[in-house]
Design an enzyme around this catalytic site. Structure first.
Site, PDB file in Angstrom:
ATOM      1  N   GLY A 284       7.300   2.345 -14.874  1.00 16.64           N
ATOM      2  CA  GLY A 284       7.369   1.147 -13.987  1.00 16.64           C
ATOM      3  C   GLY A 284       6.158   1.569 -12.868  1.00 16.64           C
TER       4      GLY A 284
ATOM      5  CE  LYS B 220      -1.711   0.349  -4.342  1.00 14.91           C
ATOM      6  NZ  LYS B 220      -1.329   1.473  -5.114  1.00 14.91           N
TER       7      LYS B 220
ATOM      8  CB  VAL C 233      -0.943  -0.016   1.089  1.00 19.13           C
ATOM      9  CG1 VAL C 233      -1.967   1.236   1.130  1.00 19.13           C
ATOM     10  CG2 VAL C 233      -1.811  -1.354   1.190  1.00 19.13           C
TER      11      VAL C 233
HETATM   12  P1  NAP Z   1       7.020  -6.547 -13.002  1.00 15.26           P
HETATM   13  O1  NAP Z   1       7.978  -5.609 -13.280  1.00 15.26           O
HETATM   14  O2  NAP Z   1       5.894  -7.123 -14.147  1.00 15.26           O
HETATM   15  O3  NAP Z   1       7.896  -7.936 -12.368  1.00 15.26           O
HETATM   16  C1  NAP Z   1       7.311  -9.157 -12.060  1.00 15.26           C
HETATM   17  C2  NAP Z   1       8.204 -10.234 -12.034  1.00 15.26           C
HETATM   18  O4  NAP Z   1       7.917 -11.407 -11.805  1.00 15.26           O
HETATM   19  C3  NAP Z   1       9.304 -10.454 -13.407  1.00 15.26           C
HETATM   20  O5  NAP Z   1      10.439 -10.376 -13.078  1.00 15.26           O
HETATM   21  C4  NAP Z   1       8.677 -11.699 -13.920  1.00 15.26           C
HETATM   22  O6  NAP Z   1       9.777 -12.370 -14.709  1.00 15.26           O
HETATM   23  C5  NAP Z   1       8.424 -12.273 -12.361  1.00 15.26           C
HETATM   24  N1  NAP Z   1       7.588 -13.560 -12.840  1.00 15.26           N
HETATM   25  C6  NAP Z   1       6.369 -13.444 -12.987  1.00 15.26           C
HETATM   26  N2  NAP Z   1       5.843 -14.852 -12.942  1.00 15.26           N
HETATM   27  C7  NAP Z   1       6.892 -15.533 -12.395  1.00 15.26           C
HETATM   28  C8  NAP Z   1       6.695 -16.961 -12.182  1.00 15.26           C
HETATM   29  N3  NAP Z   1       5.778 -17.760 -12.243  1.00 15.26           N
HETATM   30  N4  NAP Z   1       7.928 -17.192 -11.535  1.00 15.26           N
HETATM   31  C9  NAP Z   1       8.986 -16.427 -11.449  1.00 15.26           C
HETATM   32  N5  NAP Z   1       9.022 -15.395 -11.726  1.00 15.26           N
HETATM   33  C10 NAP Z   1       7.849 -14.753 -12.156  1.00 15.26           C
HETATM   34  O7  NAP Z   1       5.893  -6.222 -11.743  1.00 15.26           O
HETATM   35  P2  NAP Z   1       6.384  -5.154 -10.606  1.00 15.26           P
HETATM   36  O8  NAP Z   1       5.883  -3.972 -10.931  1.00 15.26           O
HETATM   37  O9  NAP Z   1       7.546  -5.504 -10.030  1.00 15.26           O
HETATM   38  O10 NAP Z   1       5.333  -5.501  -9.455  1.00 15.26           O
HETATM   39  C11 NAP Z   1       5.735  -6.999  -8.551  1.00 15.26           C
HETATM   40  C12 NAP Z   1       4.476  -6.955  -7.383  1.00 15.26           C
HETATM   41  O11 NAP Z   1       4.936  -5.414  -6.551  1.00 15.26           O
HETATM   42  C13 NAP Z   1       3.296  -6.692  -7.874  1.00 15.26           C
HETATM   43  O12 NAP Z   1       2.332  -7.488  -7.003  1.00 15.26           O
HETATM   44  C14 NAP Z   1       2.819  -5.329  -7.773  1.00 15.26           C
HETATM   45  O13 NAP Z   1       1.252  -5.070  -7.508  1.00 15.26           O
HETATM   46  C15 NAP Z   1       3.499  -4.946  -6.682  1.00 15.26           C
HETATM   47  N6  NAP Z   1       3.927  -3.526  -6.522  1.00 15.26           N
HETATM   48  C16 NAP Z   1       4.380  -2.929  -7.840  1.00 15.26           C
HETATM   49  C17 NAP Z   1       4.964  -1.673  -7.546  1.00 15.26           C
HETATM   50  C18 NAP Z   1       5.455  -0.740  -8.886  1.00 15.26           C
HETATM   51  O14 NAP Z   1       5.366   0.633  -8.625  1.00 15.26           O
HETATM   52  N7  NAP Z   1       5.678  -1.396  -9.756  1.00 15.26           N
HETATM   53  C19 NAP Z   1       4.443  -0.578  -6.313  1.00 15.26           C
HETATM   54  C20 NAP Z   1       3.990  -1.397  -5.293  1.00 15.26           C
HETATM   55  C21 NAP Z   1       3.637  -2.754  -5.312  1.00 15.26           C
HETATM   56  P3  NAP Z   1      10.170 -11.946 -16.219  1.00 15.26           P
HETATM   57  O15 NAP Z   1      10.908 -10.747 -15.646  1.00 15.26           O
HETATM   58  O16 NAP Z   1      11.285 -12.828 -16.578  1.00 15.26           O
HETATM   59  O17 NAP Z   1       9.172 -11.742 -16.887  1.00 15.26           O
HETATM   60  N1  HSE Z   2       0.227   0.482  -9.845  1.00 16.25           N
HETATM   61  C1  HSE Z   2       0.574   0.695  -8.686  1.00 16.25           C
HETATM   62  C2  HSE Z   2       0.118   2.655  -8.528  1.00 16.25           C
HETATM   63  C3  HSE Z   2       1.729   0.428  -8.280  1.00 16.25           C
HETATM   64  O1  HSE Z   2       0.175   3.057  -9.586  1.00 16.25           O
HETATM   65  O2  HSE Z   2       0.223   2.981  -7.464  1.00 16.25           O
HETATM   66  C4  HSE Z   2       1.984   0.883  -6.667  1.00 16.25           C
HETATM   67  O3  HSE Z   2       1.127   0.110  -5.786  1.00 16.25           O
END
Ligand code: NAP
Ligand code: HSE
Length: 434
Positions: free
Chosen positions: A187, A205, A132
């Site tokens: 991102g 959230k 969150v």
């Molecule tokens: P992302 O950039 O799409 O990264 C996902 C990663 O997971 C990639 O490295 C992918 O591998 C890997 N993956 C997917 N399926 C897999 C599996 N079955 N086994 C092993 N690895 C696997 O996503 P992200 O933005 O980092 O987000 C990750 C989490 O954090 C999500 O729950 C999201 O809601 C949360 N989150 C994100 C943010 C943000 O600002 N981005 C902020 C807060 C929370 P590949 O690289 O090989 O495709």
């Molecule tokens: N997609 C989410 C946002 C990432 O834009 O707030 C952070 O949780």
């Protein structure tokens, strides 16, 4: 120094951010907590993919089981997102008694009750600060800092992507689709970004914050959600002229009855004088009203690699300390007040409203509209027909006094059927933070 070994599953935006941040500040963190943290394995989906973060090849695996079931690894960090494999991973790790750190709000929203029960059953913990508001430590604040408060109200700008889009539409008159593409490139956005735009990420959230603040599980279906797709540059401009800014606002408000709360996410007109109106770009903010502390405000980057990694590091420090000191459930993951709570149906939510109608510009139109509103006992605080909108139909802005959502929706439905109305009415709620 005592060493704790961890495995990360997911090497994307957040996983890469955690790896880079530990490389940069791992020594500092270890010096502060007196425990060393070492990344032993990182699971990704595609081993051949080019990555911004330089994971040593020997750390990488394409099989998450090699991380979870590696007996050397004591803490599992789930950063893949989604609700299926992620659930499987977390349950498998908890069953082994391994603490888990996750940023996955979609999963917690859908299956949190099951996952926290599993953590409890297997005598370990599930840490979720990064789920969150990116870098804002709002989970720790509610769980620990405000443990002695009843939370009367909580207002949050909790989705970085939507706030980034609305801000750039307001400040630069930027185009929705172009700004969304920028948010994806930076991102911030979920995959797919509909989760952001349609308000579901903010609802996940807000539901987590509501559950934490009120001690009963708020299910995703109970959160009333509206996204920002229908917000146009025209409404942003009119709102500005009236002294308001449009934000996607998550709200958790105690209403009259014991343990009854409003839990909602919708675009909201916020008075420009209110601090939340100036929370711009990818920044998030949460305004909390506790019965002991009073009003408190938390502000920071809500999405992106580094901000989110900062929260994961905080959870890693807690998990490592809990393991080292054998204090696995020092603070229960969810504060339970044993309250049999309920969520207020949307039709019962009371607020003020901004309504934009598209009307034929001829005498008697206003009388027809106001008679429908008067019959429903709905009062108007102002009516504006902006100049310079010549043509067959013109915009007419109504500001409506406090009224129940159900009554306003019904009245607008009737108004929309009048022959003088040329487009579906736009209704955006107005928050006064009283
Ligand atoms: P992302 O950039 O799409 O990264 C996902 C990663 O997971 C990639 O490295 C992918 O591998 C890997 N993956 C997917 N399926 C897999 C599996 N079955 N086994 C092993 N690895 C696997 O996503 P992200 O933005 O980092 O987000 C990750 C989490 O954090 C999500 O729950 C999201 O809601 C949360 N989150 C994100 C943010 C943000 O600002 N981005 C902020 C807060 C929370 P590949 O690289 O090989 O495709
Ligand atoms: N997609 C989410 C946002 C990432 O834009 O707030 C952070 O949780």
């Amino acid at each position: 120094m005592h060493q704790v070994k961890l495995g990360i599953i997911g090497g994307g935006t957040v996983g890469g951010g955690v790896f880079d941040a530990l490389k940069r500040n791992g020594d500092l963190l270890s010096a502060r907590i007196g425990v060393g943290l070492e990344i032993v394995r990182v699971a990704v989906r595609d081993l051949k993919k080019a990555r911004a973060s330089k994971f040593p090849a020997k750390l990488l695996t394409a099989d998450w089981r090699e991380v979870v079931y590696n007996p050397e690894i004591q803490i599992i960090v789930e950063l893949i997102g989604g609700t299926t494999t992620a659930r499987e991973i977390i349950l498998a790790a908890l069953k082994l008694g391994k603490p888990v750190v996750t940023a996955n709000k979609a999963l917690l929203s859908a299956h949190g009750e099951e996952l926290f029960a599993a953590a409890n059953k297997y005598g370990t913990n599930l840490y979720y600060e990064a789920s969150v508001c990116g870098g804002i430590p709002i989970i720790k604040t509610l769980r620990e800092g405000f443990v002695g408060n009843r939370i009367d109200a909580l207002y949050g700008i909790v989705n970085g992507t939507c706030n980034y889009i609305l801000t750039r539409m307001k400040l630069e008159g930027a185009d929705f689709a172009a700004v969304l593409a920028d948010a994806q490139r930076l991102g911030y956005a979920e995959t797919p970004p509909d989760l952001d735009i349609d308000g579901h990420d903010a609802a996940h959230k807000t539901g987590i914050l509501a559950s934490l603040a009120h001690g009963f599980w708020v299910k995703p279906k109970q959160v009333h959600v509206e996204g920002i797709r229908h917000i146009t540059a025209l409404d942003i401009q009119f709102a500005q002229q009236l002294g308001y800014t449009i934000k996607l606002l998550g709200m958790v408000k105690k209403v009259g009855k014991y343990c009854q709360v409003q839990v909602s996410v919708y675009p909201t007109l916020i008075p420009n004088a209110h601090v939340l109106a100036s929370v711009n770009h990818v920044f998030n903010a949460v305004f909390v009203r506790g019965d002991v502390v009073g009003d408190a405000l938390f502000y920071g980057r809500g999405a992106g690699k580094d901000a989110t990694a900062s929260s994961v590091l905080s959870d890693l420090a807690d998990a490592a300390l809990d393991l080292t000191n054998n204090t696995k459930i020092r603070v229960p993951p969810f504060v339970s007040h044993s309250c049999d709570g309920s969520v207020l149906p949307v039709s019962e939510i009371v607020s003020r409203y901004y309504v934009r109608l598209n009307v034929v510009d001829k005498p008697g139109v206003m009388a027809k509209i106001s008679s429908i509103l008067a019959a429903a006992n709905i009062g108007m605080s102002s009516v504006v027909q902006p100049e310079g909108h010549e043509g067959e139909s013109v915009p007419l802005i109504l500001m409506i006094h406090d009224a129940k959502n159900g009554a306003v929706t019904k009245a607008l439905d009737k108004i929309s059927k009048l022959p003088v109305i040329k487009a579906k009415p736009v209704m955006i709620r107005v928050e006064s933070f009283a």
